[in-house]
Scaffold this motif. Structure first.
Motif, mmCIF file in Angstrom:
data_model
loop_
_atom_site.group_PDB
_atom_site.id
_atom_site.type_symbol
_atom_site.label_atom_id
_atom_site.label_comp_id
_atom_site.label_asym_id
_atom_site.label_seq_id
_atom_site.Cartn_x
_atom_site.Cartn_y
_atom_site.Cartn_z
ATOM 1 N N ALA A 77 0.922 -1.278 -0.026
ATOM 2 C CA ALA A 77 -0.073 0.002 -0.065
ATOM 3 C C ALA A 77 0.923 1.226 -0.051
ATOM 4 O O ALA A 77 2.020 1.165 0.842
ATOM 5 C CB ALA A 77 -0.898 -0.135 1.312
ATOM 6 N N VAL A 78 0.548 2.273 -0.894
ATOM 7 C CA VAL A 78 1.165 3.534 -0.715
ATOM 8 C C VAL A 78 0.584 4.418 0.458
ATOM 9 O O VAL A 78 -0.615 4.174 0.513
ATOM 10 C CB VAL A 78 1.188 4.280 -2.027
ATOM 11 N N ASN A 79 1.174 5.278 1.104
ATOM 12 C CA ASN A 79 0.697 5.896 2.179
ATOM 13 C C ASN A 79 0.633 7.240 1.659
ATOM 14 O O ASN A 79 1.960 7.946 1.852
ATOM 15 C CB ASN A 79 1.460 5.668 3.509
ATOM 16 N N GLU A 80 -0.195 7.817 1.116
ATOM 17 C CA GLU A 80 -0.313 9.135 0.462
ATOM 18 C C GLU A 80 -0.192 10.275 1.418
ATOM 19 O O GLU A 80 -1.118 10.946 1.686
ATOM 20 C CB GLU A 80 -1.470 9.158 -0.372
ATOM 21 N N ASN A 81 0.917 10.775 1.877
ATOM 22 C CA ASN A 81 1.277 11.577 2.861
ATOM 23 C C ASN A 81 2.012 12.855 2.004
ATOM 24 O O ASN A 81 2.826 12.356 1.189
ATOM 25 C CB ASN A 81 2.139 11.304 4.142
ATOM 26 N N GLY A 82 2.161 14.064 2.199
ATOM 27 C CA GLY A 82 2.911 15.124 1.726
ATOM 28 C C GLY A 82 4.001 15.567 2.516
ATOM 29 O O GLY A 82 4.346 15.025 3.635
ATOM 30 N N ALA A 83 4.600 16.499 2.129
ATOM 31 C CA ALA A 83 5.658 17.320 2.983
ATOM 32 C C ALA A 83 6.724 16.437 3.222
ATOM 33 O O ALA A 83 7.193 16.306 4.558
ATOM 34 C CB ALA A 83 5.021 18.132 4.181
ATOM 35 N N GLY A 84 7.177 15.506 2.410
ATOM 36 C CA GLY A 84 8.372 14.685 2.582
ATOM 37 C C GLY A 84 8.116 13.393 3.523
ATOM 38 O O GLY A 84 8.896 12.585 3.891
ATOM 39 N N HIS A 85 6.642 13.132 3.636
ATOM 40 C CA HIS A 85 6.401 11.933 4.668
ATOM 41 C C HIS A 85 5.623 10.844 3.636
ATOM 42 O O HIS A 85 5.066 9.921 4.520
ATOM 43 C CB HIS A 85 5.407 12.510 5.696
ATOM 44 N N GLY A 86 6.062 10.891 2.535
ATOM 45 C CA GLY A 86 5.251 9.917 1.725
ATOM 46 C C GLY A 86 5.945 8.512 2.091
ATOM 47 O O GLY A 86 7.312 8.275 2.238
ATOM 48 N N GLN A 87 5.187 7.327 2.114
ATOM 49 C CA GLN A 87 5.621 6.294 2.589
ATOM 50 C C GLN A 87 4.997 4.966 1.588
ATOM 51 O O GLN A 87 4.118 5.154 1.123
ATOM 52 C CB GLN A 87 5.385 5.922 3.958
ATOM 53 N N VAL A 88 5.406 3.648 1.851
ATOM 54 C CA VAL A 88 4.887 2.770 1.082
ATOM 55 C C VAL A 88 5.187 1.239 2.309
ATOM 56 O O VAL A 88 6.168 1.295 3.282
ATOM 57 C CB VAL A 88 5.872 2.030 -0.039
ATOM 58 N N SER A 89 4.034 0.712 2.428
ATOM 59 C CA SER A 89 3.959 -0.362 3.530
ATOM 60 C C SER A 89 3.711 -1.799 2.644
ATOM 61 O O SER A 89 3.162 -1.769 1.582
ATOM 62 C CB SER A 89 2.581 -0.261 4.335
#
Length: 379
Positions: A77-89
């Motif tokens: 899953a992509v964790n759709e966060n902004g401001a340099g906080h994008g993640q993948v799980s």
């Protein structure tokens, strides 16, 4: 004894029928409201009903796009966060039960990761960092996948120059999707901010840089059109692309990785910008029909028949999604239903589909679900 054997056979047949009719449905969602993340439901392809009580809820921040491995063993899953906080799980899917267990979560090295896909060999996860802000803009990230399903840090990242045609939306790169060719030799990165689909060769023998620019390195789309999502015919001879900003669908012939435009059709009858917001597209299981969503003020699904020889499209139907902002949709494994994730009206709408004509029929269910964004069937 004979009666007992008969009862056992009947019970076994009933159980097998129930299994054949039932499918697990995974729902990714945005979590700014009441949603907790990933929801696991049971879907009955006989009745077209999603059981309202989820089998499992997995807490995850903005899991807006889901990827199920081909062996149904892993979920990403992509964790759709902004401001340099994008993640993948990454998660493990338990054999038999389908229960989801967390494995890993890593930075995607970009803002608002909005799409991902696995390489055909399962060794890498390709992540499209959309990035709403033009600086630093979007990017394509490549993360290795360990044998146990855990993600390893990004080994390669690609950035593209924007087109600047639309100052509000194209002053930076916005990678919206990363899709492999059916043979796994190429990766295609749809960049809304660049008005291009970038083409990369995939080489698993180069672990530090598995992607390299193909020749040509990109296909140009009309200025200000904003390419979004791409899907390939099973044969790999045709590909279909949505242009989000111009609300069009493009048909390509595919030759040695090169995309050659054959046809382009409008999705909206109106020229009003608010009616143009092309989204997802999917092929029917038999490859005879293409379904495309248009959001904005239209909020429709469009149905096209596919020419079996040329791959070109003929419009068949427009159908309201009976909701707002159909971000994604999915055809169930039986092909008898289309499930629509209406993100802004907080519902999953289930619509009957005629397998022979491809046409969409009546609505059979509206399930309350906060901010649904993606739908994936596991089996």
């Amino acid at each position: 004894m004979k009666r007992l054997l008969t009862c056992l056979l009947i019970n076994s047949a009933v159980a097998m029928t129930a299994t054949a009719q039932g499918h697990e449905l995974l729902v990714g969602s945005y979590t700014q409201g009441s949603s907790e993340g990933i929801y696991r439901y049971r879907f009955d392809s006989q009745s077209g009903q999603i059981e309202p009580e989820p089998l499992q809820v997995v807490q995850s921040v903005n899991p807006s796009w889901l990827v199920v491995s081909s062996d149904r063993r892993l979920l990403f899953a992509v964790n759709e966060n902004g401001a340099g906080h994008g993640q993948v799980s990454s998660f493990a899917l338990a054999p038999g039960s389908g229960a989801i267990s967390p494995l890993s979560r890593l930075d995607s090295l970009g803002d608002e990761p909005t799409h991902a896909s696995l390489s055909n060999d399962g060794r890498y996860l390709f992540v499209a960092n959309y990035a709403v802000q033009p600086t630093p803009g979007g990017s394509l990230s490549v993360l290795p996948v360990a044998a146990d399903g855990r993600l390893l840090p990004v080994v390669q990242q690609e950035r593209h120059p924007p087109s600047y045609v639309n100052p509000e939306r194209q002053s930076g790169s916005h990678v919206h999707a990363a899709v492999s060719s059916p043979d796994g030799r190429y990766l295609y990165a749809c960049d809304l901010g660049a008005d291009k689909v970038f083409i990369y060769r995939y080489d698993s023998a180069n672990p530090e840089r598995p992607l390299s620019p193909a020749r040509p390195a990109a296909v140009n789309l009309p200025p200000g059109s904003g390419p979004r999502h791409l899907v390939f015919a099973a044969t790999g001879k045709q590909a279909y692309l949505t242009l989000e900003m111009s609300a069009e669908v493009v048909v390509f012939d595919v030759q040695d990785g090169v995309l050659i435009e054959r046809q382009r059709l409008p999705l909206s009858d109106s020229q009003a910008p608010a009616s143009k917001a092309a989204g997802a597209l999917h092929l029917s299981p038999d490859g005879r029909f293409l379904y495309v969503s248009n959001r904005g003020t239209a909020n429709e699904l469009l149905v096209f028949a596919i020419d079996s020889a040329l791959g070109t499209l003929t419009p068949l139907q427009r159908r309201s999604v009976e909701g707002d902002h159909p971000r994604e949709f999915s055809l169930d494994p039986s092909g008898g239903y289309v499930l629509v994730a209406n993100q802004k009206s907080n519902q999953i709408v289930v619509i009957q589909r005629d397998r022979h004509t491809g046409l969409l029929g009546k609505t059979v269910q509206k399930l309350a679900q906060d901010a649904p964004s993606d739908l994936k069937f596991v089996n």
